[in-house]
Write a protein that holds these residues in place. Structure first.
Motif, PDB file in Angstrom:
ATOM      1  N   PRO A 130      47.071  44.083  37.500  1.00 52.63           N
ATOM      2  CA  PRO A 130      47.650  43.984  37.548  1.00 52.63           C
ATOM      3  C   PRO A 130      47.852  43.123  36.071  1.00 52.63           C
ATOM      4  O   PRO A 130      47.150  41.916  36.154  1.00 52.63           O
ATOM      5  N   LEU A 131      47.690  43.535  34.934  1.00 52.12           N
ATOM      6  CA  LEU A 131      47.554  42.154  33.742  1.00 52.12           C
ATOM      7  C   LEU A 131      49.620  41.849  33.363  1.00 52.12           C
ATOM      8  O   LEU A 131      49.590  41.165  32.338  1.00 52.12           O
ATOM      9  N   ASP A 132      50.718  42.244  33.932  1.00 56.43           N
ATOM     10  CA  ASP A 132      51.972  42.383  33.387  1.00 56.43           C
ATOM     11  C   ASP A 132      52.284  40.849  34.046  1.00 56.43           C
ATOM     12  O   ASP A 132      52.182  40.595  35.021  1.00 56.43           O
ATOM     13  N   VAL A 133      53.017  40.406  32.900  1.00 52.23           N
ATOM     14  CA  VAL A 133      53.156  38.974  33.668  1.00 52.23           C
ATOM     15  C   VAL A 133      54.475  38.454  34.756  1.00 52.23           C
ATOM     16  O   VAL A 133      54.952  38.035  34.760  1.00 52.23           O
ATOM     17  N   SER A 134      55.355  39.723  34.593  1.00 57.64           N
ATOM     18  CA  SER A 134      56.298  40.209  34.884  1.00 57.64           C
ATOM     19  C   SER A 134      56.142  39.968  36.909  1.00 57.64           C
ATOM     20  O   SER A 134      57.007  39.681  37.883  1.00 57.64           O
ATOM     21  N   THR A 135      54.671  39.925  37.417  1.00 60.57           N
ATOM     22  CA  THR A 135      53.989  40.087  38.537  1.00 60.57           C
ATOM     23  C   THR A 135      53.514  38.897  38.885  1.00 60.57           C
ATOM     24  O   THR A 135      53.421  38.026  40.199  1.00 60.57           O
ATOM     25  N   PHE A 136      53.526  37.172  37.832  1.00 56.83           N
ATOM     26  CA  PHE A 136      53.562  36.464  38.364  1.00 56.83           C
ATOM     27  C   PHE A 136      54.685  35.694  39.239  1.00 56.83           C
ATOM     28  O   PHE A 136      55.943  36.245  39.412  1.00 56.83           O
ATOM     29  N   PRO A 137      54.685  34.773  39.748  1.00 56.08           N
ATOM     30  CA  PRO A 137      53.066  34.216  40.198  1.00 56.08           C
ATOM     31  C   PRO A 137      52.440  34.286  41.588  1.00 56.08           C
ATOM     32  O   PRO A 137      51.660  33.737  41.455  1.00 56.08           O
ATOM     33  N   ARG A 138      53.387  35.146  42.250  1.00 60.74           N
ATOM     34  CA  ARG A 138      52.451  35.612  43.426  1.00 60.74           C
ATOM     35  C   ARG A 138      51.864  36.925  43.737  1.00 60.74           C
ATOM     36  O   ARG A 138      50.889  37.446  44.065  1.00 60.74           O
ATOM     37  N   ALA A 139      50.902  37.236  42.416  1.00 61.60           N
ATOM     38  CA  ALA A 139      49.945  38.982  42.507  1.00 61.60           C
ATOM     39  C   ALA A 139      48.694  37.646  42.803  1.00 61.60           C
ATOM     40  O   ALA A 139      48.213  36.811  42.944  1.00 61.60           O
ATOM     41  N   LYS A 140      48.722  39.051  43.364  1.00 63.96           N
ATOM     42  CA  LYS A 140      47.341  38.310  43.885  1.00 63.96           C
ATOM     43  C   LYS A 140      46.742  39.670  43.418  1.00 63.96           C
ATOM     44  O   LYS A 140      46.228  40.661  43.819  1.00 63.96           O
ATOM     45  N   ILE A 141      45.060  39.545  44.032  1.00 62.08           N
ATOM     46  CA  ILE A 141      43.818  40.217  43.421  1.00 62.08           C
ATOM     47  C   ILE A 141      44.003  41.194  44.345  1.00 62.08           C
ATOM     48  O   ILE A 141      44.151  41.435  45.714  1.00 62.08           O
ATOM     49  N   GLN A 142      43.512  42.819  43.959  1.00 63.03           N
ATOM     50  CA  GLN A 142      42.745  43.279  45.086  1.00 63.03           C
ATOM     51  C   GLN A 142      41.318  43.037  45.905  1.00 63.03           C
ATOM     52  O   GLN A 142      40.426  43.868  44.654  1.00 63.03           O
ATOM     53  N   LEU A 143      41.236  41.954  46.163  1.00 66.10           N
ATOM     54  CA  LEU A 143      39.922  41.862  46.949  1.00 66.10           C
ATOM     55  C   LEU A 143      40.126  41.430  48.642  1.00 66.10           C
ATOM     56  O   LEU A 143      41.655  40.704  48.872  1.00 66.10           O
ATOM     57  N   PRO A 144      39.005  42.151  49.566  1.00 68.29           N
ATOM     58  CA  PRO A 144      39.155  40.905  50.688  1.00 68.29           C
ATOM     59  C   PRO A 144      38.663  39.157  50.464  1.00 68.29           C
ATOM     60  O   PRO A 144      38.733  38.697  50.911  1.00 68.29           O
ATOM     61  N   ALA A 145      40.155  38.959  50.046  1.00 69.72           N
ATOM     62  CA  ALA A 145      40.278  37.389  49.938  1.00 69.72           C
ATOM     63  C   ALA A 145      41.438  36.385  49.511  1.00 69.72           C
ATOM     64  O   ALA A 145      42.437  37.748  48.912  1.00 69.72           O
ATOM     65  N   ASN A 146      42.035  36.125  49.892  1.00 65.38           N
ATOM     66  CA  ASN A 146      43.179  34.676  50.048  1.00 65.38           C
ATOM     67  C   ASN A 146      43.537  34.266  48.671  1.00 65.38           C
ATOM     68  O   ASN A 146      43.156  33.288  48.249  1.00 65.38           O
ATOM     69  N   VAL A 147      43.679  35.114  46.972  1.00 60.25           N
ATOM     70  CA  VAL A 147      43.757  34.354  46.247  1.00 60.25           C
ATOM     71  C   VAL A 147      44.847  34.511  45.395  1.00 60.25           C
ATOM     72  O   VAL A 147      45.170  35.836  45.637  1.00 60.25           O
ATOM     73  N   ASP A 148      45.679  33.181  45.127  1.00 60.77           N
ATOM     74  CA  ASP A 148      46.825  33.935  44.082  1.00 60.77           C
ATOM     75  C   ASP A 148      46.570  33.723  42.698  1.00 60.77           C
ATOM     76  O   ASP A 148      45.793  33.145  42.194  1.00 60.77           O
ATOM     77  N   LEU A 149      47.531  34.255  42.090  1.00 60.58           N
ATOM     78  CA  LEU A 149      47.001  34.413  40.352  1.00 60.58           C
ATOM     79  C   LEU A 149      47.453  32.641  39.988  1.00 60.58           C
ATOM     80  O   LEU A 149      48.348  32.435  40.966  1.00 60.58           O
ATOM     81  N   MET A 150      46.520  32.308  39.291  1.00 57.86           N
ATOM     82  CA  MET A 150      46.512  30.855  38.724  1.00 57.86           C
ATOM     83  C   MET A 150      46.678  30.807  36.793  1.00 57.86           C
ATOM     84  O   MET A 150      46.937  30.312  37.003  1.00 57.86           O
ATOM     85  N   GLY A 151      46.700  31.822  35.979  1.00 55.68           N
ATOM     86  CA  GLY A 151      46.472  31.133  34.567  1.00 55.68           C
ATOM     87  C   GLY A 151      46.185  33.027  34.195  1.00 55.68           C
ATOM     88  O   GLY A 151      45.737  34.333  34.664  1.00 55.68           O
ATOM     89  N   HIS A 152      46.275  32.810  32.649  1.00 56.63           N
ATOM     90  CA  HIS A 152      46.192  33.483  31.921  1.00 56.63           C
ATOM     91  C   HIS A 152      44.739  33.331  31.243  1.00 56.63           C
ATOM     92  O   HIS A 152      44.521  32.486  30.666  1.00 56.63           O
ATOM     93  N   HIS A 153      43.753  34.610  30.133  1.00 54.40           N
ATOM     94  CA  HIS A 153      42.436  33.676  30.126  1.00 54.40           C
ATOM     95  C   HIS A 153      43.020  34.931  28.605  1.00 54.40           C
ATOM     96  O   HIS A 153      43.072  35.652  28.822  1.00 54.40           O
ATOM     97  N   PHE A 154      43.602  34.558  27.124  1.00 54.64           N
ATOM     98  CA  PHE A 154      43.420  35.180  26.127  1.00 54.64           C
ATOM     99  C   PHE A 154      42.909  34.509  24.900  1.00 54.64           C
ATOM    100  O   PHE A 154      41.868  33.653  25.100  1.00 54.64           O
TER     101      PHE A 154
END
Length: 256
Positions: A136-160
């Motif tokens: 998801p790239l929607d900012v409404s998923t902040f701040p706990r959006a997690k990547i769909q990956l077998p690892a425990n990593v949290d959303l940190m920010g955006h690049h643009f």
């Protein structure tokens, strides 16, 4: 540390599941097989180690295989993020006489600092595993959006891109971490290696970016490495005026 329990649960599932379980559930590939194999090796090593697993950024080093980029001499590692998003392009027309022009990028950044400090061999594999995943790239998923990956990593920010020539890394998110903002300019690049996941048209280059005016925090350099996909076709034939190519990469942030 939260990352290790994630390893243990994943290995338990992988060893107990039927042979064809991952085929349908995760589109199990050679890349994932390599990833889980390395996870298992780390678990076995940690079970017999008396050294606690921490999250010390000072242990992070720029991968040796990125030696074609200027080294971060005199700078200290700050953070590492997994980027997943799109490289954006425009076309003057849809004929073979036109070539796609770069028009910036948009990506979510996920905090992989602890992984980079402790399991850099796993981090290296991740962009190849996720470049085509649904993130998801929607900012409404902040701040706990997690990547769909077998690892425990949290959303940190955006690049643009702040403007046509200024890649921005905004690591301040509402309700989440306040890690600052890196405003950058391109200061060097090398082609992605032949082993990179090419996607449809190839992997985008590895970059050395330096901090510019507007940076908030101690950031001095950002490296984009381990890229997967993101390159455009050679010509604009059959392409719309604007289009995007999915990509992923690892971003290393250095400062003083």
């Amino acid at each position: 540390m939260r990352f290790l329990p994630t390893f243990l649960s994943l290995v338990a599932v992988s060893t107990a599941a039927p042979t064809n379980f991952f085929d349908d559930a995760y589109d199990f590939s050679e890349g994932l097989l390599d990833y889980y194999s390395k996870v298992s090796q780390h678990i076995n090593r940690l079970r017999h180690s008396k050294t606690p697993v921490g999250c010390d950024a000072f242990k992070i080093t720029l991968p040796s295989y990125a030696s074609g980029l200027k080294a971060p001499d005199g700078l200290s590692p700050m953070y590492v993020a997994i980027g997943r998003g799109t490289q954006n392009y425009t076309c003057a027309d849809s004929t073979s006489k036109s070539t796609p022009a770069a028009a910036g990028a948009v990506a979510n950044l996920y905090n992989a600092t602890c992984m980079a400090a402790n399991f850099p061999d796993l981090l290296e594999l991740i962009p190849n595993l996720i470049w085509n995943s649904s993130v998801p790239l929607d900012v409404s998923t902040f701040p706990r959006a997690k990547i769909q990956l077998p690892a425990n990593v949290d959303l940190m920010g955006h690049h643009f891109f702040y403007d046509a020539t200024t890649p921005e890394f905004n690591l301040n998110i509402a309700g989440g971490g306040q890690y600052g903002i890196a405003m950058t300019k391109k200061s060097g690049s090398i082609d992605a290696p032949s082993t990179a996941t090419k996607g449809t048209y190839g992997a985008v280059a590895w970059l050395y970016l330096t901090a510019t005016t507007g940076t908030v925090g101690k950031y001095k350099a950002v490296y984009r490495v381990d890229t997967a996909s993101g390159s455009p076709p050679d010509t604009c034939e059959g392409q719309p005026a604007e289009f995007q190519m999915k990509y992923s990469a690892n971003y290393y942030f250095f400062g003083n």
